[in-house]
Design a protein around this motif. Structure first.
Motif, mmCIF file in Angstrom:
data_model
loop_
_atom_site.group_PDB
_atom_site.id
_atom_site.type_symbol
_atom_site.label_atom_id
_atom_site.label_comp_id
_atom_site.label_asym_id
_atom_site.label_seq_id
_atom_site.Cartn_x
_atom_site.Cartn_y
_atom_site.Cartn_z
ATOM 1 N N LEU A 1 0.847 -1.196 0.000
ATOM 2 C CA LEU A 1 0.000 0.000 0.000
ATOM 3 C C LEU A 1 0.880 1.243 0.000
ATOM 4 N N ASP A 2 0.527 2.231 -0.837
ATOM 5 C CA ASP A 2 1.297 3.474 -0.807
ATOM 6 C C ASP A 2 0.766 4.377 0.303
ATOM 7 N N LYS A 3 1.410 5.506 0.469
ATOM 8 C CA LYS A 3 1.059 6.421 1.555
ATOM 9 C C LYS A 3 -0.380 6.888 1.462
ATOM 10 N N ALA A 4 -0.834 7.182 0.236
ATOM 11 C CA ALA A 4 -2.209 7.660 0.052
ATOM 12 C C ALA A 4 -3.223 6.564 0.371
ATOM 13 N N ASP A 5 -2.908 5.311 -0.021
ATOM 14 C CA ASP A 5 -3.788 4.197 0.318
ATOM 15 C C ASP A 5 -3.938 4.062 1.825
ATOM 16 N N ARG A 6 -2.811 4.135 2.521
ATOM 17 C CA ARG A 6 -2.833 4.010 3.972
ATOM 18 C C ARG A 6 -3.683 5.121 4.605
ATOM 19 N N LYS A 7 -3.522 6.333 4.098
ATOM 20 C CA LYS A 7 -4.279 7.466 4.620
ATOM 21 C C LYS A 7 -5.776 7.256 4.423
ATOM 22 N N THR A 8 -6.145 6.783 3.234
ATOM 23 C CA THR A 8 -7.561 6.540 2.946
ATOM 24 C C THR A 8 -8.127 5.454 3.843
ATOM 25 N N LEU A 9 -7.400 4.362 3.989
ATOM 26 C CA LEU A 9 -7.881 3.259 4.826
ATOM 27 C C LEU A 9 -7.976 3.667 6.292
ATOM 28 N N MET A 10 -7.022 4.458 6.754
ATOM 29 C CA MET A 10 -7.088 4.932 8.139
ATOM 30 C C MET A 10 -8.311 5.814 8.348
ATOM 31 N N ALA A 11 -8.639 6.636 7.348
ATOM 32 C CA ALA A 11 -9.831 7.478 7.440
ATOM 33 C C ALA A 11 -11.108 6.640 7.447
ATOM 34 N N LEU A 12 -11.033 5.446 6.860
ATOM 35 C CA LEU A 12 -12.183 4.541 6.821
ATOM 36 C C LEU A 12 -12.261 3.661 8.067
ATOM 37 N N GLY A 13 -11.296 3.833 8.991
ATOM 38 C CA GLY A 13 -11.342 3.089 10.242
ATOM 39 C C GLY A 13 -10.480 1.848 10.295
ATOM 40 N N TRP A 14 -9.436 1.782 9.455
ATOM 41 C CA TRP A 14 -8.569 0.609 9.429
ATOM 42 C C TRP A 14 -7.207 0.927 10.022
ATOM 43 N N GLU A 15 -6.630 -0.063 10.708
ATOM 44 C CA GLU A 15 -5.266 0.024 11.188
ATOM 45 C C GLU A 15 -4.365 -0.666 10.165
ATOM 46 N N SER B 1 -0.770 -0.820 10.230
ATOM 47 C CA SER B 1 0.622 -0.960 10.652
ATOM 48 C C SER B 1 1.116 -2.399 10.637
ATOM 49 N N GLY B 2 0.201 -3.360 10.494
ATOM 50 C CA GLY B 2 0.584 -4.764 10.502
ATOM 51 C C GLY B 2 0.766 -5.335 9.118
ATOM 52 N N THR B 3 0.705 -6.663 9.024
ATOM 53 C CA THR B 3 0.849 -7.343 7.738
ATOM 54 C C THR B 3 -0.364 -7.103 6.846
ATOM 55 N N HIS B 4 -1.555 -7.139 7.457
ATOM 56 C CA HIS B 4 -2.807 -6.900 6.743
ATOM 57 C C HIS B 4 -3.611 -5.857 7.505
#
Length: 306
Positions: free
Chosen positions: A283-297, A299-302
């Motif tokens: 996942l790129d930085k933008a993907d991570r940001k979007t998923l975090m905004a959707l309520g996902w953590e 930092s792990g493998t998945h």
């Protein structure tokens, strides 16, 4: 039960004249009619598709052609709705005030019909159904609900799919619009959803008030990859529904990011299990940001929900 099917390959559905569904038609229990979408085109090439707004691969089916076809089959007059492609639409009459009063009234859903099947007769209002690999999976419960409708209207997409504003527009018109995924291969846009429609017609018609002796369901397969962003085609403002401004910006990086964020948001809504299967290292930085905004953590493998 009446079943109308719209496709660029109507001959494909001659198979529905066979076996038990064919016998049901012979007995007058089910009426199936396949229509050629190209019959509603006005150019010499009978074109039903064009390039998507914002660029990208593939072609998108034109809303103008689909709307002419669906308006005629559902006896609706064209109206203008007030919304853009990212919000719920409200229906308003056009300048000539030709929209019928029935079209603006909320449609009774097939779910409500099924819940009141013992006391409420089957509705004459058609249920409009589109195959879509990004939609919820078609289940036996859906087939049971649809079996209580008198009229099912199936629209077969093609190429990269139908313009995403088409379902929005008809929902605003008070039509019960359903979008279903019927397996990875059956409902792929490029295959037009025709095999998937056969899978939808058969169990729904078979359960029609217990007729045909087929009160049993089939296997439903899930999607194996995240949903895609809803495709849209010109014009940018169709019957009052506008495409997002970013798609008209000419900035391909922003367009790609918008589509990716839309895909992640839709997958999160419909199939969070596919989000859980993503590899966080890819996942790129933008993907991570979007998923975090959707309520996902992330930092792990998945990804995992907070």
């Amino acid at each position: 039960m009446k079943i109308d099917i719209v496709s660029v390959f109507p001959e494909y559905f001659e198979v529905l004249n066979l076996s038990l569904l064919g016998k049901a038609q012979e007995k007058g229990l089910v009426e199936v009619t396949a229509h050629n979408l190209r019959d509603w085109t006005h150019d010499v090439h009978h074109s039903v598709d064009d390039t998507p707004v914002g660029g990208g691969a593939g072609m998108v089916m034109k809303p103008e052609v689909w709307s002419e076809c669906l308006d005629e089959l559902m006896h609706l007059e064209p109206t203008t709705v007030t919304c853009d492609s990212t919000v719920t639409c409200d229906s308003t009459a056009d300048a000539d005030d030709t929209a019928s009063a029935d079209a603006a009234e909320p449609a009774e859903s097939a779910t409500e019909i099924a819940a009141n099947a013992d006391t409420v007769p089957a509705t004459d209002r058609p249920v409009l159904i589109f195959p879509n690999p990004s939609a919820p999976l078609f289940t036996q419960q859906d087939a049971t609900e649809l079996s209580h409708a008198n009229h099912l209207l199936f629209g077969c997409g093609r190429y990269e799919g139908y313009d995403a504003r088409i379902p929005q527009y008809y929902r605003a018109q008070g039509v019960d619009v359903r979008e279903y995924s019927i397996g990875r291969l059956c409902a792929e846009r490029r295959r037009g959803g025709r095999v998937g429609h056969v899978g939808g017609h058969h169990p729904s018609a078979a359960r029609f008030h217990g007729q045909c002796g087929l009160d049993r369901g089939g296997i439903v397969y899930g999607r194996e990859r995240p949903a895609g962003a809803p495709p849209v085609y010109e014009p940018a403002d169709w019957r009052g529904i506008k495409v997002p401004d970013v798609l008209l910006s000419g900035d391909h990086a922003k367009v790609d990011r918008f589509r990716r964020d839309e895909a992640l948001a839709k997958t999160n809504e419909l199939r969070p299990d596919l989000i859980e299967a993503l590899d966080c290292s890819k996942l790129d930085k933008a993907d991570r940001k979007t998923l975090m905004a959707l309520g996902w953590e992330v930092s792990g493998t998945h990804p995992r929900q907070r």
